[in-house]
Enzyme design. Sequence first.
Site, PDB file in Angstrom:
ATOM      1  N   LYS A  87       0.810  -1.228   0.000  1.00  0.00           N
ATOM      2  CA  LYS A  87       0.000   0.000   0.000  1.00  0.00           C
ATOM      3  C   LYS A  87       0.845   1.280   0.000  1.00  0.00           C
ATOM      4  O   LYS A  87       0.452   2.288  -0.580  1.00  0.00           O
ATOM      5  CB  LYS A  87      -0.959   0.003   1.178  1.00  0.00           C
ATOM      6  CG  LYS A  87      -2.113  -0.969   0.977  1.00  0.00           C
ATOM      7  CD  LYS A  87      -3.310  -0.573   1.795  1.00  0.00           C
ATOM      8  CE  LYS A  87      -4.534  -1.363   1.385  1.00  0.00           C
ATOM      9  NZ  LYS A  87      -4.463  -2.786   1.805  1.00  0.00           N
ATOM     10  N   GLU A 109      -9.689   6.987   2.900  1.00  0.00           N
ATOM     11  CA  GLU A 109     -10.593   6.035   3.536  1.00  0.00           C
ATOM     12  C   GLU A 109      -9.745   4.871   4.024  1.00  0.00           C
ATOM     13  O   GLU A 109      -8.665   4.642   3.512  1.00  0.00           O
ATOM     14  CB  GLU A 109     -11.615   5.521   2.516  1.00  0.00           C
ATOM     15  CG  GLU A 109     -11.138   4.362   1.616  1.00  0.00           C
ATOM     16  CD  GLU A 109     -10.030   4.716   0.630  1.00  0.00           C
ATOM     17  OE1 GLU A 109      -9.800   5.923   0.388  1.00  0.00           O
ATOM     18  OE2 GLU A 109      -9.369   3.793   0.117  1.00  0.00           O
ATOM     19  N   SER A 376       1.366  -9.850  -0.674  1.00  0.00           N
ATOM     20  CA  SER A 376       1.069  -8.410  -0.623  1.00  0.00           C
ATOM     21  C   SER A 376       1.407  -7.764   0.718  1.00  0.00           C
ATOM     22  O   SER A 376       1.668  -6.574   0.783  1.00  0.00           O
ATOM     23  CB  SER A 376      -0.401  -8.166  -0.969  1.00  0.00           C
ATOM     24  OG  SER A 376      -1.238  -8.956  -0.141  1.00  0.00           O
TER      25      SER A 376
END
Length: 396
Positions: A87, A109, A376
């Site tokens: 991310k 968000e 991830s």
Amino acid sequence: MMNKNGRFGIHGGQYIPETLMNAIIELEEAYNYYKNDSEFNRELTKLFNEYAGRPSNLYYAEKMSKDLGGAKIYLKREDLNHTCSHKIINVLGQSLLAKKMGKTRLIAETGAGQHGVATATAAALFGMECVVFMGKEDTVRQALNVYRMRLLGAEVIPVESGTATLKDAVSEAMREWTSRIDDTHYCLGSVMGPHPFPTIVRDFQAVISKEIKEQMMEKEGRLPDAVIACVGGGSNAIGSFYHFIDDESVRLIGCEAAGRGIDTFETAATVNTGRLGIFHGMKSYFCQDKYGQIAPVYSISAGLDYPGVGPEHAYLHDIGRAEYVPVTDEEAVCAFEYLSKTEGIIPAIESAHAVAYAIKEAPKMDKDKILVITISGRGDKDCAAIARYRGEDIYE
Ligand SMILES: *Cc1c(COP(=O)(O)O)cnc(C)c1O
């Protein structure tokens, strides 16, 4: 090619209120300028390498490969990034862009808190104000991440509308952006929302497949036969797929969270169970009830618990270029335990969905085939929840 006016086939687009149009146009123009600006790209590469810790390793999982007895398995270690997942890559890209645009405030968000923490991290680094919208339910479930964001200097606003979860946090962030666009950039967390977000986020995350390709050529002198990644909104998956889309010999496999199964209502497998719709500014596939309302979704993995999927994935599904397979909670938990015991790598429960499918697929492939799994994120955040799933009560 496939991206005219922000469309991927019939998907994507800009289904937004007129009040958001100016912000979106400003963002698109700025992005089109900076994506080709050598100074911007030099600064971004420096952030990727020196702050996030890129390039991430492409690790040959020898023990797992031998144990499964089929394809040679490589792990793309996005869990080694700063803040423990892919991310941060998108967030560094968007924050740098926002800074160049003269913005001083980031809003975001967050569901489980991962994207909120990444955004708060970048805001601290760039000296920007940061406000994170988070469903009230999620602020309770993820109290530790709320603390992290505050520690990093962000304000966390609990959202009480709707189901008080991720989709409501997205809606609230969009509303906030409409009312304050002068100094604020909305740092969206995945390849979703109105154009140009799906393209911007994909371009930043595409560094994953660029590196896989280079590292694979270096280690094996050829392309892999399959790339497997988990799909929530779809950013780590599209990042892993992007530079292989034109290489038809490479199978691209996205693993969706099936929750308790795609034949139940407790699922988040959007491509497998959803229908075409328009939500959060884009046309794509969404989990819907019989009235066409967005359905409540469920998965053991908070990061995959979104009722939609990015428009580029919807398109890759339509044209048959990528496969989207459902993976249940139980399969993901088994894979979480398997990778920990076999390779000494605790994957995020999101990533464990990709590992689970590889466990099924690798034994069917010949030993000279190569499979890449994108890990991830790291799984330390999930240990207490998985222990609970297995009936063990531990304190977080
Ligand atoms: C947020 C998250 C995901 C899901 O998001 P995508 O946009 O689908 O990549 C997957 N894995 C981890 C570790 C995450 O934090």
